[in-house]
Design a protein around this motif. Structure first.
Motif, PDB file in Angstrom:
ATOM      1  N   PRO A 138     -48.491 127.558  -5.697  1.00 42.37           N
ATOM      2  CA  PRO A 138     -47.140 128.121  -5.651  1.00 42.37           C
ATOM      3  C   PRO A 138     -47.056 129.496  -4.987  1.00 42.37           C
ATOM      4  O   PRO A 138     -46.039 130.138  -5.109  1.00 42.37           O
ATOM      5  N   MET A 156     -42.107 120.355  -8.431  1.00 40.19           N
ATOM      6  CA  MET A 156     -43.386 120.789  -7.890  1.00 40.19           C
ATOM      7  C   MET A 156     -43.650 120.150  -6.551  1.00 40.19           C
ATOM      8  O   MET A 156     -43.256 119.035  -6.312  1.00 40.19           O
ATOM      9  N   PRO A 183     -51.807 119.294  -5.795  1.00 42.26           N
ATOM     10  CA  PRO A 183     -50.670 120.192  -5.998  1.00 42.26           C
ATOM     11  C   PRO A 183     -50.702 121.301  -4.943  1.00 42.26           C
ATOM     12  O   PRO A 183     -51.782 121.816  -4.635  1.00 42.26           O
ATOM     13  N   ASP A 200     -40.667 115.956  -9.497  1.00 38.68           N
ATOM     14  CA  ASP A 200     -40.632 116.636 -10.794  1.00 38.68           C
ATOM     15  C   ASP A 200     -42.009 116.905 -11.367  1.00 38.68           C
ATOM     16  O   ASP A 200     -42.265 117.944 -11.953  1.00 38.68           O
ATOM     17  N   ASN A 201     -42.915 115.940 -11.224  1.00 34.05           N
ATOM     18  CA  ASN A 201     -44.199 116.086 -11.908  1.00 34.05           C
ATOM     19  C   ASN A 201     -45.260 115.197 -11.286  1.00 34.05           C
ATOM     20  O   ASN A 201     -44.986 114.415 -10.369  1.00 34.05           O
ATOM     21  N   LEU A 202     -46.459 115.312 -11.823  1.00 33.93           N
ATOM     22  CA  LEU A 202     -47.608 114.576 -11.292  1.00 33.93           C
ATOM     23  C   LEU A 202     -47.393 113.063 -11.298  1.00 33.93           C
ATOM     24  O   LEU A 202     -47.782 112.367 -10.362  1.00 33.93           O
ATOM     25  N   ASP A 203     -46.758 112.559 -12.357  1.00 31.08           N
ATOM     26  CA  ASP A 203     -46.554 111.110 -12.439  1.00 31.08           C
ATOM     27  C   ASP A 203     -45.734 110.596 -11.247  1.00 31.08           C
ATOM     28  O   ASP A 203     -46.022 109.533 -10.705  1.00 31.08           O
ATOM     29  N   TYR A 219     -46.334 118.622  -3.915  1.00 30.63           N
ATOM     30  CA  TYR A 219     -47.651 117.990  -3.847  1.00 30.63           C
ATOM     31  C   TYR A 219     -47.927 117.582  -2.412  1.00 30.63           C
ATOM     32  O   TYR A 219     -47.005 117.210  -1.682  1.00 30.63           O
ATOM     33  N   LYS A 253     -49.201 105.548  -5.042  1.00 29.24           N
ATOM     34  CA  LYS A 253     -49.467 104.125  -5.265  1.00 29.24           C
ATOM     35  C   LYS A 253     -48.676 103.264  -4.296  1.00 29.24           C
ATOM     36  O   LYS A 253     -49.141 102.208  -3.865  1.00 29.24           O
TER      37      LYS A 253
END
Lengths: 434, 115
Positions: free
Chosen positions: B114, B1, B111, B86-89, B3, B96
């Motif tokens: 798309p 994804m 995000p 890969d993802n939000l984390d 961001y 951070k």
């Protein structure tokens, strides 16, 4: 009465689907959701796969591993759906899903037919990833609880709404919004990395804990307890423990819940009013749950990574092992509360510690510690604080102050059965003053 | 994804910008780290908000062009990364690490739609 062959087959199929139970359905959904990182799509595809199963299983027989059949059918339908949807089609390569479908076979009509009679390896349980997705810290707390009940406990939307005392349309909306949020934000359906795991597991456990707490002593409504909620929470804690057998905290949470639930038969009187711990008939505590809970608490305490839940399980274990309030090892409990405070430095933990100190060192000491907490803004609005204070003051013989504390407790929201108990207790101390 | 990491600053924050505080060296080091990790799709840094030019339409339907500094602007975008992870984390982990999330500023993770 004789059933026609079709109806008989239909009955077999239905009972095969039913025997999977909520847990089986949750496993199927988890696997499909993880594939597409999309709960909405997964729900829709699992639904379609079930319809397809009703049709084809009746004709060809129930497959050896129905769950695996449903997962495969739902995933194939999911890929077909994505292909048809131009905007989402570009996500397919990223999902690495193309190779899942035989490129030669173009039969979109009934893609699961071909997998019907094949052998399947055991279905991997992918619910753990789903747990982490549903309890992701970026979701609102009420969304996390609703999602977990809907997708991990496998309750229907109406059941979730009923359990959380929310109108069904509101719950529908909440779930729709939360599912969209998971997809739009790209929340992962995988188990988090090692660095993130403790923090994220805590978020998952918090959901289960809050669910149990709400069932254990309702924040509103008529009854003091809701057994359906506590039992659901225990079921979820069992799944978590089973998925992470080495986790001290997963064992700790399950141990805590079982030991607490063991008191259930003694916790309310015939009228449904709560009975304080000190006055409970401990012979009615559930010995089976205590044995299970003690074993888990012990395991949690000695395993690496023991934290807040392992400690709370240890506290519950000390209570469970005591014959009565007097012989309870209160200094041990006070020490455990102090340990707990280093993990969760909140006023509710300090309240527990103060009560334990009072039992261990005498009423006056306990009261002094409770008085230190008076004025804490969080506790001021926390009914159990005023109840604990009232009970302690009453035991110390200060009936006037106890009465004031019972009155304050009654001003705060809580369930009706508890209010009834408080009114009676208030009457009791008023009479004692005369 | 994909961001967007929007590096946000506050005009009233004395630790922000060239007057001291957040060290430009830290931003350079972060830029090197995130670039060599191979996740950056594109990135940019912006001049200070006082150099902003605003184009809008007034009540009469005419375009109005005005230039900063704008008193009403409290928070501003100082720069941005578009990253593919890969993802939000993973996106949060980069936010951070960014010096933009140190005291005085924050990083907004958004995000990328798309379509």
């Amino acid at each position: 009465m004789s059933a026609s062959p079709e109806t008989a087959a239909g009955t077999v199929v239905r009972s095969a689907l039913e025997s999977m139970g909520a847990e089986g359905r949750a496993r199927v959904l988890a696997s499909v959701a993880r594939r597409f990182s999309d709960l909405d799509l997964a729900e829709e595809m699992v639904q379609e796969a079930m319809v397809q199963a009703l049709r084809t299983w009746g004709r060809d027989g129930v497959p050896e591993v129905p769950e695996a059949w449903l997962i495969t059918a739902a995933k194939r339908r999911g890929i077909d759906t994505l292909r048809r949807d131009q905007a989402r089609a570009r996500l397919i390569p990223r999902l690495g899903a193309l190779q899942e479908r035989d490129p030669g076979s173009g039969s979109v009509a009934d893609p699961a037919d071909e997998v019907l009679s094949r052998d399947f390896s055991p279905v991997p349980d992918e619910r753990l990833g789903l747990f982490f997705a549903c309890a992701h810290p970026v979701l609102k707390p009420e969304e996390r609880i609703a999602l977990t009940l809907r997708f991990l406990a496998g309750l229907s939307t109406a059941e979730v709404a009923h359990g959380l005392l929310v109108p069904v349309p509101t719950m529908q909306q909440r779930l729709v919004r939360a599912k969209r949020r998971i997809r739009a934000l790209g929340i992962s359906f995988d188990v988090p990395s090692r660095e993130l795991l403790p923090e994220r597991l805590a978020a998952v456990q918090r959901v289960v804990y809050l669910l149990f707490a709400e069932g254990f002593a309702r924040s509103g409504g008529q009854a003091h307890v809701r057994d359906d909620l506590t039992e659901e929470a225990i079921r979820l804690a069992k799944v978590l423990h089973q998925l992470m057998p080495g986790s001290a905290e997963a064992a700790g949470l399950l141990g805590l819940l079982l030991l607490t639930q063991a008191r259930r038969p003694a916790r309310t009187d015939e009228a449904g009013r709560p009975i304080p711990l000190a006055e409970q008939d401990r012979s009615r505590w559930d010995g089976q749950l205590i044995a299970e809970g003690l074993a888990l608490a012990e395991r949690a305490a000695s395993a690496p990574g023991a934290g807040a839940y392992a400690i709370q399980a240890a506290i519950a274990a000390v209570h469970a092992e005591a014959a009565d309030v007097e012989s309870t090892d209160w200094s041990q409990i006070a020490v455990l509360y102090r340990m707990l405070e280093s993990y969760e430095p909140n006023p509710v933990v300090r309240l527990g510690r103060a009560v334990a100190w009072g039992r261990a060192r005498g009423m006056q000491e306990g009261l002094a510690q409770l008085e230190d907490l008076v004025g804490d803004p969080a506790l001021e609005r926390f009914r159990p604080f005023h109840i604990a204070r009232a009970l302690t003051l009453e035991e110390a013989g200060d009936f006037a102050a106890a009465g004031a504390a019972y009155r304050r407790a009654l001003e705060l929201p809580g369930n009706e059965a508890e209010s009834e108990f408080l009114s009676l207790a208030l009457l009791g101390v008023q009479n004692a003053q005369k | 994804m994909k961001y967007a990491l929007l590096l946000m600053g506050r005009v009233d924050d004395p630790n922000c910008g060239a007057d001291g505080g957040a060290d430009p060296e830290e931003f350079f080091a972060f830029d090197q780290e995130i670039t060599s990790a191979g996740v950056v799709v594109s990135s940019f840094a912006l001049e200070d908000p006082e150099h902003a030019v605003k184009v809008e339409t007034d009540a009469a339907g005419d375009h109005v062009v005005s230039s900063g500094p704008f008193a009403e602007v409290q928070e501003f975008v100082g720069g941005s990364y578009i990253i593919e992870v890969d993802n939000l984390d993973d996106a949060i982990a980069w936010a951070k690490k960014s010096p933009g999330s140190k005291p005085g500023g924050h990083v907004e993770v958004r995000p990328v739609a798309p379509y």
